[in-house]
Motif scaffolding. Sequence first.
Motif, short mmCIF file in Angstrom:
data_model
loop_
_atom_site.label_atom_id
_atom_site.label_comp_id
_atom_site.label_asym_id
_atom_site.label_seq_id
_atom_site.Cartn_x
_atom_site.Cartn_y
_atom_site.Cartn_z
N TRP A 1 0.84 -1.21 0.00
CA TRP A 1 0.00 0.00 0.00
C TRP A 1 0.88 1.26 0.00
CZ3 TRP A 1 -3.83 -1.60 4.48
CH2 TRP A 1 -4.59 -2.71 4.06
N PHE A 2 1.98 1.19 0.72
CA PHE A 2 2.88 2.36 0.76
C PHE A 2 3.48 2.62 -0.63
CE2 PHE A 2 4.02 1.19 5.43
CZ PHE A 2 2.76 1.59 5.85
N LEU A 3 3.83 1.52 -1.32
CA LEU A 3 4.48 1.66 -2.63
C LEU A 3 3.51 2.19 -3.68
CD1 LEU A 3 6.51 -1.68 -2.65
CD2 LEU A 3 7.42 0.62 -2.35
N ALA A 4 2.22 2.14 -3.40
CA ALA A 4 1.23 2.66 -4.34
C ALA A 4 0.85 4.11 -4.04
CB ALA A 4 -0.03 1.79 -4.28
N ASP A 5 1.46 4.68 -3.03
CA ASP A 5 1.08 6.02 -2.58
C ASP A 5 1.94 7.08 -3.27
OD1 ASP A 5 -0.46 7.34 0.00
OD2 ASP A 5 1.42 8.40 -0.51
N SER A 6 1.31 8.12 -3.81
CA SER A 6 2.07 9.12 -4.57
C SER A 6 3.00 9.93 -3.66
CB SER A 6 1.11 10.05 -5.31
OG SER A 6 0.41 10.87 -4.39
N GLY A 7 2.61 10.16 -2.41
CA GLY A 7 3.46 10.92 -1.49
C GLY A 7 4.75 10.19 -1.20
N VAL A 8 4.63 8.91 -0.93
CA VAL A 8 5.82 8.10 -0.62
C VAL A 8 6.69 7.99 -1.88
CG1 VAL A 8 6.63 5.80 0.04
CG2 VAL A 8 4.64 6.81 1.19
N CYS A 9 6.06 7.72 -3.01
CA CYS A 9 6.83 7.52 -4.25
C CYS A 9 7.55 8.79 -4.66
CB CYS A 9 5.90 7.02 -5.36
SG CYS A 9 5.38 5.32 -5.10
N TYR B 1 14.27 0.50 6.31
CA TYR B 1 12.86 0.48 6.67
C TYR B 1 12.66 0.23 8.16
CZ TYR B 1 7.88 -0.56 6.43
OH TYR B 1 6.52 -0.56 6.62
N GLU B 2 13.39 -0.73 8.69
CA GLU B 2 13.17 -1.12 10.09
C GLU B 2 13.86 -0.19 11.08
OE1 GLU B 2 11.10 -3.32 10.96
OE2 GLU B 2 10.97 -4.92 9.49
N SER B 3 14.71 0.70 10.59
CA SER B 3 15.40 1.59 11.54
C SER B 3 15.18 3.05 11.13
CB SER B 3 16.90 1.26 11.62
OG SER B 3 17.45 1.16 10.34
N GLY B 4 14.00 3.53 11.42
CA GLY B 4 13.68 4.94 11.18
C GLY B 4 12.95 5.20 9.87
N GLY B 5 13.17 4.32 8.87
CA GLY B 5 12.56 4.54 7.56
C GLY B 5 11.04 4.43 7.58
N ARG B 6 10.54 3.49 8.35
CA ARG B 6 9.09 3.24 8.38
C ARG B 6 8.33 4.49 8.82
NH1 ARG B 6 5.01 1.45 11.60
NH2 ARG B 6 6.29 1.84 13.42
N GLN B 7 8.86 5.13 9.86
CA GLN B 7 8.20 6.33 10.36
C GLN B 7 8.17 7.42 9.28
OE1 GLN B 7 10.42 8.36 13.37
NE2 GLN B 7 8.96 10.04 13.46
N GLN B 8 9.29 7.56 8.56
CA GLN B 8 9.35 8.60 7.53
C GLN B 8 8.38 8.29 6.40
OE1 GLN B 8 12.60 10.80 6.79
NE2 GLN B 8 14.06 9.69 8.05
N VAL B 9 8.26 7.02 6.07
CA VAL B 9 7.34 6.62 5.01
C VAL B 9 5.90 6.95 5.41
CG1 VAL B 9 6.33 4.60 3.87
CG2 VAL B 9 8.81 4.83 4.00
N ILE B 10 5.54 6.58 6.61
CA ILE B 10 4.16 6.81 7.07
C ILE B 10 3.86 8.31 7.12
CG2 ILE B 10 2.66 6.62 9.11
CD1 ILE B 10 3.73 3.79 9.50
N GLN B 11 4.87 9.09 7.53
CA GLN B 11 4.64 10.54 7.59
C GLN B 11 4.41 11.15 6.20
OE1 GLN B 11 8.13 11.66 9.82
NE2 GLN B 11 6.99 11.78 11.74
N LEU C 1 2.82 9.61 3.66
CA LEU C 1 1.64 9.07 2.97
C LEU C 1 0.68 10.18 2.59
CD1 LEU C 1 0.73 5.95 5.16
CD2 LEU C 1 1.40 5.91 2.75
N LYS C 2 0.23 10.16 1.33
CA LYS C 2 -0.81 11.11 0.92
C LYS C 2 -2.19 10.48 1.05
CE LYS C 2 1.03 14.65 -2.09
NZ LYS C 2 1.32 15.01 -3.47
N GLY C 3 -2.21 9.17 1.08
CA GLY C 3 -3.48 8.48 1.24
C GLY C 3 -4.21 8.22 -0.07
N ASP C 4 -3.47 8.25 -1.19
CA ASP C 4 -4.12 8.00 -2.47
C ASP C 4 -3.69 6.66 -3.08
OD1 ASP C 4 -1.52 8.52 -3.14
OD2 ASP C 4 -1.93 10.26 -4.40
N GLY C 5 -3.14 5.79 -2.29
CA GLY C 5 -2.67 4.50 -2.80
C GLY C 5 -3.78 3.63 -3.34
N ASP C 6 -5.02 3.92 -2.93
CA ASP C 6 -6.15 3.11 -3.43
C ASP C 6 -6.40 3.31 -4.92
OD1 ASP C 6 -6.77 5.68 -2.45
OD2 ASP C 6 -8.92 5.23 -2.55
N ILE C 7 -5.84 4.38 -5.49
CA ILE C 7 -5.97 4.57 -6.94
C ILE C 7 -5.31 3.40 -7.67
CG2 ILE C 7 -5.26 6.03 -8.90
CD1 ILE C 7 -5.39 8.41 -6.92
N HIS C 8 -4.17 2.96 -7.15
CA HIS C 8 -3.41 1.91 -7.82
C HIS C 8 -3.61 0.53 -7.19
CE1 HIS C 8 -1.34 4.97 -10.15
NE2 HIS C 8 -1.11 5.61 -9.02
#
Lengths: 410, 189
Positions: B108-116, B148-158, B160-167
């Motif tokens: 779901w994160f990889l489908a999000d435009s903010g994260v990408c 990802y497991e050391s600090g990256g996950r938090q940055q990814v979640i921060q 998120l634009k929340g548009d991953g459902d498009i893809h």
Amino acid sequence: MLKQLRFKNWRSLRDVTIDLSPLTVFIGANSSGKTNIIDGIKFMRDVKLRGLMPLVAEFGYQAIQSREPLDNGIVEFEFLFDSFFDDGGDVSDLLRLKFDEANFPFEYASGLEEGGLQFEAVGAFEELPSRFNPEGELRKQSIATDVNDDTDSFRRRISRWVDVNDELISRYQHRMQFINELFLPTRRLAGREGGSLYLIEPDGRNTLLILEYLKEAYPDVFKKLNEDVQWLLGHVSQVETYRNLNTRDIELLINEGIQKRAPTVSVGTLRAIGILAGLHGLDIPRPRPPRMAYQRSSDFTPEFDVQTPGLVVIEEPDTALNPGVLRKFVELLRGYVENPDGTRPRQIIMTTHNPTFLNYFQPDEVRVVERGEDGYTTVNRVPEFIKENWLDEHTLGDMWLTNLFGGTNF
Amino acid sequence: MSGKIYLIVEDETDADAVRALLKRKGFSVSVVPIRAPGKTGGVSRVSSQIDKLITDTKKRLSANDCLVVLCDADVHTDPQQTHQKKIAAACKKHKVKYIPAHDSVESWFLADSGVCEWLGKKPKNWDEQAKPKEELDRWLKDNKKSRYESGGRQQVIQRLKGDGDIHSPSLRAALKHLDSAPCVRPSPT
């Protein structure tokens, strides 16, 4: 023993009743209200030690009253103690505060109840309804004021009130120790610094004075403290105090191994020694408070009985302690509480954020503190279904981390 | 007054993702993760205790609350879907919503435009790709010198634009489930 706490309109504890065990551990997320519970107990103790008005002046009503108080806004503390005397019932101690617009309690009432007898202690500035005085009419026959009533019944009541009240004040003033999360005894104390010789300061600054006093005046207690430290920490072979008469400093000496003096002492070691000083400080007899003038001199008891239960409140006792000693530490505390020889009874209240520490407690000893979406605190026991369905396969600490009974920040 | 979503998860990090996605989508609801106890296993840990977890979590629910089970489907590492089937059956039996992420929530994160955008990639559907978590970790390592497991996950979640459902069809289905849950309400504007 302190059996139950009831708070109303006290900070985040807007309407909370908490049953206590001989050993009680509060768990909960950060800012859930654990410290407000501890501070509530300490507030009642400090009212007895320092008086109500200085305490209210120091805090201000905003640090006392809930932001959106219930009912008439009156702040209530009601603590229920086990029977003080063989022939008596449980004792309820009640304090009620009502604030005016200048933020000062313009009305207060305190009362005692024991074995069905209710005692309204010295009254209020103005009329204040209370459980003992529900109409809000200031009692004309207040026990403390109506000395002209010479009936036997009244004399018996007043005598009983004096006994109960004396015992209550003694327990608050002399039998409660508070150790907070920033507790850290120092290794060197300037000799001119004073402090209590048996009540430990919540930050531990007078630990050395207590240790030195124990060593000089109660060597048996000091020896027992040393045995506890050795058993708990292993690497410590002896705790000593040394008073340098030139610099007037007191120093904490800790020997490791075969009488080799430790050049440095870790925070965990210092905290453990300090906590044990607080526990053993309750073994020091202390004078009874002055009795009322009309009592016979034969009523005076020169020293307080150390067999009276003492309460030790410790925030985060596991801080800086290695997980390998937590089991021993809880066993040590349990030894004081269960008190098989009946000589040194203790009640212990703790807070913790450590699931490993929690594993050494029974579910019935745990209280889960949570802050609701309304901002107010609730306190619950560990639910029965946790005990019945999960604890055969998982530890209590593991189950805490599931969030199935709350008390986490997830 | 909105209720809470009690979310049975492998670990609380999945709940962080759902919490962030719902917030970005403008829903006002508290997410309370219920983590399957134990230290080993992922979805197997959930499946082996799913009946007890559902039964006992229901005891915490208030009138406006709802209960959802969220698990990584691990379709690429567990083609038989043994654990998934057990969880799905339990959810059906207890009338509880079940949301499987097609492989793992990281798809779901990889489908999000903010994260990408932050990682210099183009969003697309990763539901059918194997090991999206490892892919995300690689992206973080290559582009942000982070793991990802050391600090990256938090940055990814921060981010998120929340548009991953498009893809992502699996995220679309999950949000549809949540959207219809009685405890979820739109945020007041």
